[in-house]
Design a protein around this motif. Sequence first.
Motif, mmCIF file in Angstrom:
data_model
loop_
_atom_site.group_PDB
_atom_site.id
_atom_site.type_symbol
_atom_site.label_atom_id
_atom_site.label_comp_id
_atom_site.label_asym_id
_atom_site.label_seq_id
_atom_site.Cartn_x
_atom_site.Cartn_y
_atom_site.Cartn_z
ATOM 1 N N GLU A 231 0.859 -1.182 0.000
ATOM 2 C CA GLU A 231 0.000 0.000 0.000
ATOM 3 C C GLU A 231 0.896 1.234 0.000
ATOM 4 O OE1 GLU A 231 -3.572 -0.353 2.330
ATOM 5 O OE2 GLU A 231 -3.497 1.789 2.846
ATOM 6 N N GLU A 232 0.452 2.272 -0.691
ATOM 7 C CA GLU A 232 1.332 3.419 -0.879
ATOM 8 C C GLU A 232 1.042 4.548 0.099
ATOM 9 O OE1 GLU A 232 0.773 4.172 -5.048
ATOM 10 O OE2 GLU A 232 2.375 2.767 -5.557
ATOM 11 N N VAL A 233 2.106 5.244 0.463
ATOM 12 C CA VAL A 233 1.955 6.463 1.265
ATOM 13 C C VAL A 233 2.671 7.594 0.520
ATOM 14 C CG1 VAL A 233 1.829 5.243 3.469
ATOM 15 C CG2 VAL A 233 4.064 5.991 2.597
ATOM 16 N N HIS A 234 2.376 8.803 0.900
ATOM 17 C CA HIS A 234 2.955 9.964 0.220
ATOM 18 C C HIS A 234 3.837 10.794 1.131
ATOM 19 C CE1 HIS A 234 0.761 9.006 -3.365
ATOM 20 N NE2 HIS A 234 -0.343 8.885 -2.660
ATOM 21 N N GLU A 235 4.033 10.316 2.347
ATOM 22 C CA GLU A 235 5.045 10.961 3.187
ATOM 23 C C GLU A 235 5.622 9.934 4.146
ATOM 24 O OE1 GLU A 235 3.171 14.155 5.298
ATOM 25 O OE2 GLU A 235 1.321 13.008 5.559
ATOM 26 N N MET A 236 6.803 10.217 4.610
ATOM 27 C CA MET A 236 7.461 9.352 5.587
ATOM 28 C C MET A 236 7.678 10.195 6.848
ATOM 29 S SD MET A 236 8.225 6.296 4.133
ATOM 30 C CE MET A 236 9.786 5.452 4.476
ATOM 31 N N ASP A 237 7.320 9.632 8.000
ATOM 32 C CA ASP A 237 7.581 10.275 9.287
ATOM 33 C C ASP A 237 9.039 9.973 9.653
ATOM 34 O OD1 ASP A 237 5.858 10.540 12.413
ATOM 35 O OD2 ASP A 237 8.023 10.454 12.136
ATOM 36 N N LEU A 238 9.861 10.993 9.688
ATOM 37 C CA LEU A 238 11.303 10.731 9.818
ATOM 38 C C LEU A 238 11.660 10.162 11.198
ATOM 39 C CD1 LEU A 238 13.009 13.590 7.784
ATOM 40 C CD2 LEU A 238 12.077 11.398 7.035
ATOM 41 N N ASP A 239 10.956 10.573 12.233
ATOM 42 C CA ASP A 239 11.236 9.989 13.557
ATOM 43 C C ASP A 239 10.970 8.487 13.539
ATOM 44 O OD1 ASP A 239 11.999 12.395 14.582
ATOM 45 O OD2 ASP A 239 10.015 12.886 15.386
ATOM 46 N N LEU A 240 9.838 8.138 12.940
ATOM 47 C CA LEU A 240 9.474 6.718 12.848
ATOM 48 C C LEU A 240 10.500 5.962 11.992
ATOM 49 C CD1 LEU A 240 6.944 5.729 14.267
ATOM 50 C CD2 LEU A 240 5.748 5.721 12.074
ATOM 51 N N LEU A 241 10.963 6.633 10.966
ATOM 52 C CA LEU A 241 11.927 6.002 10.071
ATOM 53 C C LEU A 241 13.234 5.704 10.811
ATOM 54 C CD1 LEU A 241 12.461 5.117 7.170
ATOM 55 C CD2 LEU A 241 13.014 7.475 6.588
ATOM 56 N N TYR A 242 13.719 6.672 11.585
ATOM 57 C CA TYR A 242 14.956 6.415 12.331
ATOM 58 C C TYR A 242 14.725 5.335 13.389
ATOM 59 C CZ TYR A 242 17.350 10.322 10.071
ATOM 60 O OH TYR A 242 17.951 11.129 9.143
ATOM 61 N N LYS A 243 13.503 5.251 13.923
ATOM 62 C CA LYS A 243 13.187 4.177 14.869
ATOM 63 C C LYS A 243 13.246 2.813 14.156
ATOM 64 C CE LYS A 243 10.373 5.674 18.022
ATOM 65 N NZ LYS A 243 9.087 6.146 18.605
ATOM 66 N N ALA A 244 12.735 2.780 12.939
ATOM 67 C CA ALA A 244 12.780 1.533 12.158
ATOM 68 C C ALA A 244 14.231 1.122 11.896
ATOM 69 C CB ALA A 244 12.029 1.718 10.842
ATOM 70 N N VAL A 245 15.059 2.112 11.582
ATOM 71 C CA VAL A 245 16.483 1.838 11.342
ATOM 72 C C VAL A 245 17.112 1.216 12.594
ATOM 73 C CG1 VAL A 245 18.722 2.963 10.993
ATOM 74 C CG2 VAL A 245 16.767 3.600 9.552
ATOM 75 N N GLU A 246 16.744 1.775 13.747
ATOM 76 C CA GLU A 246 17.284 1.279 15.022
ATOM 77 C C GLU A 246 16.878 -0.192 15.254
ATOM 78 O OE1 GLU A 246 19.266 3.148 16.612
ATOM 79 O OE2 GLU A 246 19.547 2.048 18.486
ATOM 80 N N ILE A 247 15.613 -0.479 14.969
ATOM 81 C CA ILE A 247 15.141 -1.860 15.149
ATOM 82 C C ILE A 247 15.882 -2.810 14.198
ATOM 83 C CG2 ILE A 247 13.117 -3.378 14.861
ATOM 84 C CD1 ILE A 247 11.381 -1.080 15.938
ATOM 85 N N CYS A 248 16.095 -2.373 12.980
ATOM 86 C CA CYS A 248 16.869 -3.203 12.030
ATOM 87 C C CYS A 248 18.280 -3.444 12.567
ATOM 88 C CB CYS A 248 16.949 -2.518 10.663
ATOM 89 S SG CYS A 248 15.388 -2.529 9.771
ATOM 90 N N LYS A 249 18.870 -2.394 13.090
ATOM 91 C CA LYS A 249 20.232 -2.517 13.633
ATOM 92 C C LYS A 249 20.278 -3.557 14.745
ATOM 93 C CE LYS A 249 23.985 0.361 15.477
ATOM 94 N NZ LYS A 249 24.332 1.726 15.961
#
Lengths: 384, 384
Positions: A363-381
Amino acid sequence: MEYIQQNFNVNFSYGVFFSSNLFDPANTCLATFLESKAEDAYVKKLLVILDGGVAAHHPQLTQQISRYFEQVRGFQLAPEIITIPGGEGVKNDLPLLFSLVDAIDKYGIDRHSYVIGVGGGSLLDLVGFAAAISHRGVKHIRIPTTVLSQNDSGVGVKNGVNYKGKKNFLGSFAPPAAVFNDPVFLTTLDSRDWRSGMVEAVKVALIKDAAFFNRIEADSVALTAGDMAAMHYLIYRCAELHVQHIGGAGDPFESGSSRPLDFGHWSAHKLEQLTNFELRHGEAVSIGIAVDSVYSYLLGWLSESDMQRILTVLKNMQLPVWHPLLEKQNGQPSPVVAGLEEFREHLGGRLTISLLREVGKGEEVHEMDLDLLYKAVEICKNNQ
Amino acid sequence: MEYIQQNFNVNFSYGVFFSSNLFDPANTCLATFLESKAEDAYVKKLLVILDGGVAAHHPQLTQQISRYFEQVRGFQLAPEIITIPGGEGVKNDLPLLFSLVDAIDKYGIDRHSYVIGVGGGSLLDLVGFAAAISHRGVKHIRIPTTVLSQNDSGVGVKNGVNYKGKKNFLGSFAPPAAVFNDPVFLTTLDSRDWRSGMVEAVKVALIKDAAFFNRIEADSVALTAGDMAAMHYLIYRCAELHVQHIGGAGDPFESGSSRPLDFGHWSAHKLEQLTNFELRHGEAVSIGIAVDSVYSYLLGWLSESDMQRILTVLKNMQLPVWHPLLEKQNGQPSPVVAGLEEFREHLGGRLTISLLREVGKGEEVHEMDLDLLYKAVEICKNNQ
């Protein structure tokens, strides 16, 4: 005001054939295709551009190719089989592009003749572009030799080269005349190319086909260990889903902003560039899938267990799920995250990012929440 | 052997608008078109590439263009209007091509934005190609400023540049988003461009529309003297016939060898090249039409009186009907005639030459009798 309306449709049609030992004289798959295109009135020409890495792994191949085409009625092979390097580097080499254009000119490849690319996705992108711009488009046949190109780019309609550091900045939409997937070429891939190529199948399964993802998940260890039957199914189904999407979703030449097949790719393209292509495309997409899957989980779309399943599949394939460039650098934004605008520009129009509503449903979105994105990066790490 | 079939259609649709004083703030033609493409979610960008000759004849134009686009909702003009020379020379300049690609990159022209070419056919061919290969194709709008481009190439689907002396060797099929024909630009053409541009109308009338040829014949002296109303009709009908042929004949991207719109062009392309483009395209096509019309007469197809009518129309337009390079040179074949094979190669497939069965009816042949051809050249020479 006077006005004239132009309106027409152009039909594009091509087959993706699966056949082993394509250039074995006993294998008529390619010959039959070509002979169905022969004309009594004139001889059509063939120009083969071959990946040097493939040629090195298959030392008889050049000779086999020459002999094979001698038998094909109505066609004449150019006196030279052109061998060029494989890998992303060829897409950074404009003089090489023009040397292929020169060869198309020199060997009299006209709009009824064929350029045949044999190699990985980068070589096929380069060859396809050279063919597309010569004589306003000569036909090209793709013979992809890697997992990645057999299941994804090789069966699609795009070509391209990089320009001033921007991936695929130059290119066009130019469907091939035919694609021939030969599993024998896969047997000589190194482990990195074998494994990383599978990631486009993970991608298309996640956005379109939960049953296919379940199968990949069940097979993931065997696939990674080199199970050819499992790999054959993976490539076939992945190619089929790509072909169906391109032909069936109503926008084969991507005039809109919707691009579900680019799931996991916005960060991947930037990671490839920033690492100077030391990351393979498939490795970069693995990281991109991981980040966007975790982001989908943080959005409340994907369940935690499904998010974990995805990371596990990627790790079973011994693929990376994180990269340091995804983090903020000394308090400055991650250079990958900063590439979101460049991705929007390449696609055009509104920022459009594919995420996962559930396994098998993008499903598509048209913006990314940058705080959430850095949180996702942390979880991947923390989940490497 | 397993097999996946790809099959899809792509629709191409665009309008050719006729409107005077396009960049007058009171003229809403172009603004209305653009605003119909505006999106709330983001601003689309515009990059104008302007013919320096046109700019010199219309000193207010650059400022007019800037002001005009300020008023268009949803669009933003790039901070620079790029002025480049007009004429065939720009098609021999690969660095210029890449400088346009660089501008598309620099000004963030994405696949939803527009490059607008304002100039003659050569400039539009160059701009169209730069747009077609950037981001795998950004949209382009054509504003042709010459008789030739308003009635022929500007309303068509091709672009191209020359490469190593071969005309249009590099290029693609990439229909414009829209075409705007403004007759005011024609008022500042020099006589040579005004007259030679009419020849494509003579061409398309001869192969498709006898009534149109009769009208051109009746108007030929007035047209040559600068009659704007007659010129407007000629351009409109010629553009209409080209648009109808491209969209209606079943092969808009020229995958076959049939190319009736190339009547008179096999020798013209070669003559342009051999004279280093000192002959204008229209002048070369005038010679090509003359030779192929006389050849049609010698074949017994065209009556002598119709053949004479054609030569008279071309001469009324003060256009050439013969060139010394058409003759044998010191007993060697004419270099133009030797270019027949090059023409076949550019079109691809079997040699296919359009001739005239009668006025208004083209018909194709697949070989040329060289003795008859030299005889036709001789008749042209004696009828100058």
